[in-house]
Structure formats: C-alpha cells, structure tokens
Design an enzyme around this catalytic site. Structure first.
Site, PDB file in Angstrom:
ATOM      1  CE  LYS A   1      -8.265 -10.342 -20.769  1.00 55.67           C
ATOM      2  NZ  LYS A   1      -7.916 -11.115 -21.994  1.00 55.67           N
TER       3      LYS A   1
ATOM      4  CE  LYS B   1     -12.616 -11.985 -28.260  1.00 55.21           C
ATOM      5  NZ  LYS B   1     -11.268 -12.380 -28.687  1.00 55.21           N
TER       6      LYS B   1
ATOM      7  NE  ARG C   1      -2.568  -6.733 -25.901  1.00 55.49           N
ATOM      8  CZ  ARG C   1      -2.073  -7.373 -26.963  1.00 55.49           C
ATOM      9  NH1 ARG C   1      -1.147  -6.782 -27.718  1.00 55.49           N
ATOM     10  NH2 ARG C   1      -2.476  -8.580 -27.267  1.00 55.49           N
TER      11      ARG C   1
END
Length: 589
Positions: A234, A246, A320
């Site tokens: 990743k 965030k 992901r």
C-alpha cells in the site's frame, strides 16, 4: 538510490580481522553478578562496589586494569525479557566509549544486526547516522548477509521517515525503478489517466484529487521456473482522509501511510541481494489521498479492476481500494503466494498495539509457519481470523460491495475480508502493521520501522524450498515419493521409532509424518492448479489416518507387536497417500 539510500552506517563499526585486540563484554544479571565477581580479584570486586554497579538491565561497569588504568573489560546488565536481549547490543554500541574495539564472549547474528542498527539516524540534510563503538566478531559469521538485512531495514525506515512533500508517488516510483536497475529486474509504470484502461480505476479514483499523479508500479525479478511470489504494498504517500477528513491528531503521522510500499521495496531488495530462488513480482499502487474538486465522494460507485463495483461509504478507507486493484493484478499471474503489506487499520493497533503486526491468511500451513518463525526470531506476529460471518457488513444495496462498514467493531477483519474478495482462492497473506516506532529504544529510534522484518524474511527464505520447475515433474515426484522411493525410508523410520515406547514413539512418528507431509505439500503449493484444494483435503485425510494408526501402534506394550503394527501403519499411510495422488492425477487429465 538517493541520498537517503546510503548503506547502513553500522557496517563501518564491525571488524573481523584476526589481529585486532578487543575488550571483552561480559553479560551479568543482578543474580549472577555475585558469582561473576567471585572469580575476580579483590580490586575488581572493590571497583564494582565503588561504582554502584548492580547488574541492572542496560547498565555498564567499565573495569580498568589495576596496573596501567587502561580499560580491561566491561560488565553489562542484560535485559530481563528474551525479545529485548539481543537489542542490548544496540544499547552498548551507543553507551560504550568509541575509542575502543569490543567483543562479546558469545555473539549471535541478531546481536550483530542490532549493533549495526544502533547507528541508524534519519536526517534530511545529511543522514550520516550516529557514531557508535566498534565490535569485533568471529570470521565464521557471514557479515554480508547481516549487512544486506541492515541495509534493507534502514531503507524501509528512511522511506517511511521521508516527509510527504519529498516521498511523493513519483519519488517512490523512481526509487523502485532504481532498485530494478540495480538488480537487473524489469520495471513498469502506469501513470494518471492511463490507469483506467490498464485495470486500476480504484488507484486513479483515490489519487486524482492530488497534484501528484497516482501511478502503478510493477517490478519483475528472477527466474519464472522458481517459486512465484507476489508482494503488494500500500503506497498512500499522505492520507488526509479525503472528504471524510481526519482530525489533526490522526493526520500528523500520515506520511507513514506508504509504509506498505516501503516494506515491499526493502523486502524485495533483500530478496534480490540474497539471490533467493524466487520469481518475484512487486506491485506498488501509489497515490496521495488529497482533498480537491476531483476527490471521490461518499456515495460514489466505482468499477474495480476486476469488474465489480464498489460503493464508497468512507473516503478514509482508501488503502483497501488501491490494494484491491493491485491484488486483482497479482492474481492474473497465478502466483504461488501473494503477500500484501499495509498500514491499513487503526483497529489492528487497538487489538495488538503498535509493535505486533497483525496478519490474515487463507492458508493454515502458512499461518502456522509465520507464527512459528515469529516466535523463533522473537519478532512476534499474530493471526486474526478471516471470519466470513462478518461479510454481511460489506454488502451494498446498490453495488457489489462497499468499502467500509457502518460499525466500529472488527475493523481489521472486515478490511481483510474486503481484500479477500479480490484474491479469491489464490494463496494469500495480508499484513496489517504500524510501520512506526512510538518509543525511542536502542537500535529502534522513534520513526519509521520495518516491524518483524526477521519473521517475514525468515518466512520468505523458507519458501525457496517449495520451488519446483514444472507440473509434470511435480506429479512424478508425488507418485514416486508416495509409493516407491520414500516407502523404504518411511519403513526404516517407523521401525526406528518403534524401539521407543508409548508417548515417545508417538511423538517421533508425529514429527516424522508431518515433516514429510509438509515437504510434499510444499511441492504441491509450488505447482497447484484447478482441483488442488480437493487434493489437499485428501492429503490431509491420509495424514490424519496415518497419525491415528501410529497412535494406536504406540499403545501396544509388546515390542515385537508394536513394531509389526507400526510397519503396517506406515505402509497403510503410504498407500492412502498414493491413492490421493493418483486420484488427483486422473482429475487433472
């Protein structure tokens, strides 16, 4: 490869020349100090008492020569915990006066590695590393192998430590390209809008809001006939969280969100430098999850590289997404094993803390191996279940699946289940790790870290034993192994073990049968094809039957009867294994 990829400086402080004199390093504990001093002179005993040295962990006592005052030897307190003991060397490398050369009374490779890593230091302007004391080691230790490992770990650390304005997707691509050139590998790169047609639409979706174009990098190295290993990393070079932004305290370390890509590069470098018999494919999806007019939105539906659709329910679950396209690409090559590395979920950190990587796998054998090697290397990793009962949390009403759940429970597991959707039945291990030292410790400064590198490299090194050149050869090996050449060896082993009684015999035969079973199973993994998982079930049944028969034989008290029964059990197991092989061969035809 850049000014950051200088060789690990600790190598400069290791000597193997025979003629160099060295000051002895003697380990003690608070309990063993009295016994150690009982063999010393009254001067030494008085000196130690005057200095107040008590053998506490990571304290030292520099003992002088009573005649000329020169340093004679060093007493040092060892760590109480096994997993910290080899890091005592890193403490000593920094704590001891640098003008001397030192030597342990007994030294292991892990201690030499930790001494080297004590010199690691990241600094943008120079990255020279800090000076440490010099260690003399025996000529029997392979210093080149330790240096390869130290260099790879240091490179991973440095790549993670680089700020996001330096370590952009393009920067990491250039590092990967230089790695491929250095070790005569093949490099391929796809950039920007070209990602969609190439089969990486999710990578583009995640990175298109950034000024730094997303890209997909592929490195190929080795011989196609060897074990086919795919590494996927990743590479989110900075993660704002996207429109699901965030908060500041969760964003301040997000330069490390490319830790998976850094780990794959360092691990690939180590594999190449070791010249392991592995056919390596390294896949790096690289993007910055930025906020802008082109940023993906909650509710968007994106078609993945495998043709399935993904509903974006959380733009902060972007890692992901890029891994999904990379895993799809990796499966097209029909590898023997895929391992992906990712700083993926906070849930994994909540479960196991910052120091222990979590892993998931669809292969029980690999799970056992990883846990075992982690324990052996004192670099623990831990398995969590791919519990398909949580699959329902990823179901979408308007797409094939959604990228995040509506619950805070089991976040590491549901993330792994999302990835599993894209690997299908391909043997696969998913690593979810922190990639960062939160504490400043000897040899492990605060910052980027290649956590459990010894465990993962040890596991990969073991994979070389599973390499086989062709499916036809493997079938022949199976048949000959199960029915002819190995039968006599098995019979001899059984008869040898049957000399023992009861539990001793059972243990020896369990070990023997499982060892041979795993050897054959490794051959199969190296050349599996359709129908393979049915074959594995047959092999497992044959194994369990054999162990059951051996257990029954071990309970017989009469030695002659026990030997006869053990031999009968051995031949029965061989026949069962042969039938499993033959049935699998017929199905392949």
């Amino acid at each position: 490869m850049t000014k950051f990829d200088e060789p690990q400086k600790g190598f400069q402080y290791i000597r193997q020349e025979e003629g160099i004199s060295a000051i002895p390093l003697r380990p003690v504990t608070a309990l063993s100090l009295k016994e150690e001093l009982s063999t010393c002179s009254s001067f030494v005993r008085q000196w130690v008492k005057q200095t107040g040295f008590e053998g506490k962990p990571r304290t030292v006592c520099l003992v002088p020569d009573p005649v000329n005052g020169d340093l004679s030897f060093v007493l040092y307190g060892t760590s109480e915990k096994d997993h910290e003991r080899h890091w005592d060397a890193a403490f000593l490398a920094i704590a001891l006066p640098q003008e001397h050369v030192y030597a342990f009374e007994s030294v292991e490779e892990s201690m030499v590695l930790s001494w080297m890593l004590a010199a690691y230091e990241f600094h943008y302007d120079h990255n020279k590393g800090q000076k440490i004391a010099t260690l003399k080691i025996p000529a029997t230790i392979d210093i080149k192998k330790i240096k390869n490992k130290a260099d790879s770990i240091a490179w991973i650390r440095t790549l993670i430590n680089c700020p996001a304005n330096i370590a952009t997707p393009e920067f990491l691509a250039r590092e990967a390209e230089k790695l491929a050139i250095t070790y005569q590998g093949h490099f391929k790169e796809i950039v920007g809008d070209g990602l969609v047609d190439a089969g990486f639409p999710l990578v583009l979706t995640v990175g298109k809001a950034s000024a730094h174009q997303p890209r997909f990098v592929e490195i190929t190295w080795g011989h196609p006939g060897d074990f086919k290993l795919a590494l996927v990393g990743k590479g989110i070079t900075f993660d704002t969280g996207g429109l699901n932004i965030k908060t500041g305290n969760y964003m301040d370390l997000m330069k490390k969100d490319m830790g998976g890509a850094a780990y794959v590069l360092g691990l690939a470098r180590w594999i190449m430098a070791e010249k392991l018999p592995i056919y390596l494919k390294a896949y790096l999806p690289l993007a910055e999850n930025a906020i802008g007019a082109q940023a993906m939105r909650p509710g968007d539906i994106i078609k993945a590289g495998n043709g399935d659709t993904v509903e974006i329910t959380d733009t902060d679950a972007e890692g992901r997404l890029i891994l999904a396209d990379a895993l799809t690409r990796a499966t097209l090559e029909n590898p023997d094993l895929i391992i992906d590395f990712a700083t993926l979920t906070g849930a994994a950190r909540v479960a196991l803390g910052a120091e222990i990587p979590v892993f998931f796998t669809n292969q029980d054998l690999y799970q056992k191996d990883l846990l075992s090697i982690g324990a052996e290397t004192l670099e623990p990793v831990w398995a969590l279940p791919l519990w398909n009962g949580y699959d329902k949390a990823l179901k979408s009403k308007i797409a094939t699946l959604q990228n995040a759940t509506n619950s805070s429970y089991g976040g590491a597991i549901t993330a792994a289940l999302f990835l599993q959707h894209f690997v299908k039945e391909t043997p696969w291990i998913h690593i979810d790790f922190m990639g960062w030292n939160v504490d400043d410790r000897p040899g492990r400064p605060i910052g980027g870290e290649a956590q459990a590198f010894g465990a993962f490299s040890g596991f990969i090194k073991k994979l070389k034993h599973t390499a086989s050149k062709s499916k036809a050869l493997t079938i022949l090996l199976f048949l000959s192994w199960a029915s002819f050449g190995h039968a006599h060896t098995t019979a001899d082993q059984v008869l040898g073990a049957s000399q023992y009684s009861g539990g001793q015999m059972e243990k020896k035969m369990n070990d023997f049968l499982r060892s041979d079973y795993h050897e054959a199973l490794s051959l199969y993994y190296a050349n599996r094809d359709q129908g393979g998982f049915m074959a594995l079930e047959r092999f497992e049944l044959a194994l369990q039957r054999g162990i059951g028969d051996i257990r029954e034989a071990s309970s017989i008290k009469d030695k002659k009867l026990r030997q006869d029964k053990a031999l009968e059990a051995s031949l029965s197991w061989q026949q069962a294994f042969r039938r499993a092989c033959e049935k699998n061969t017929l199905e392949k035809k």
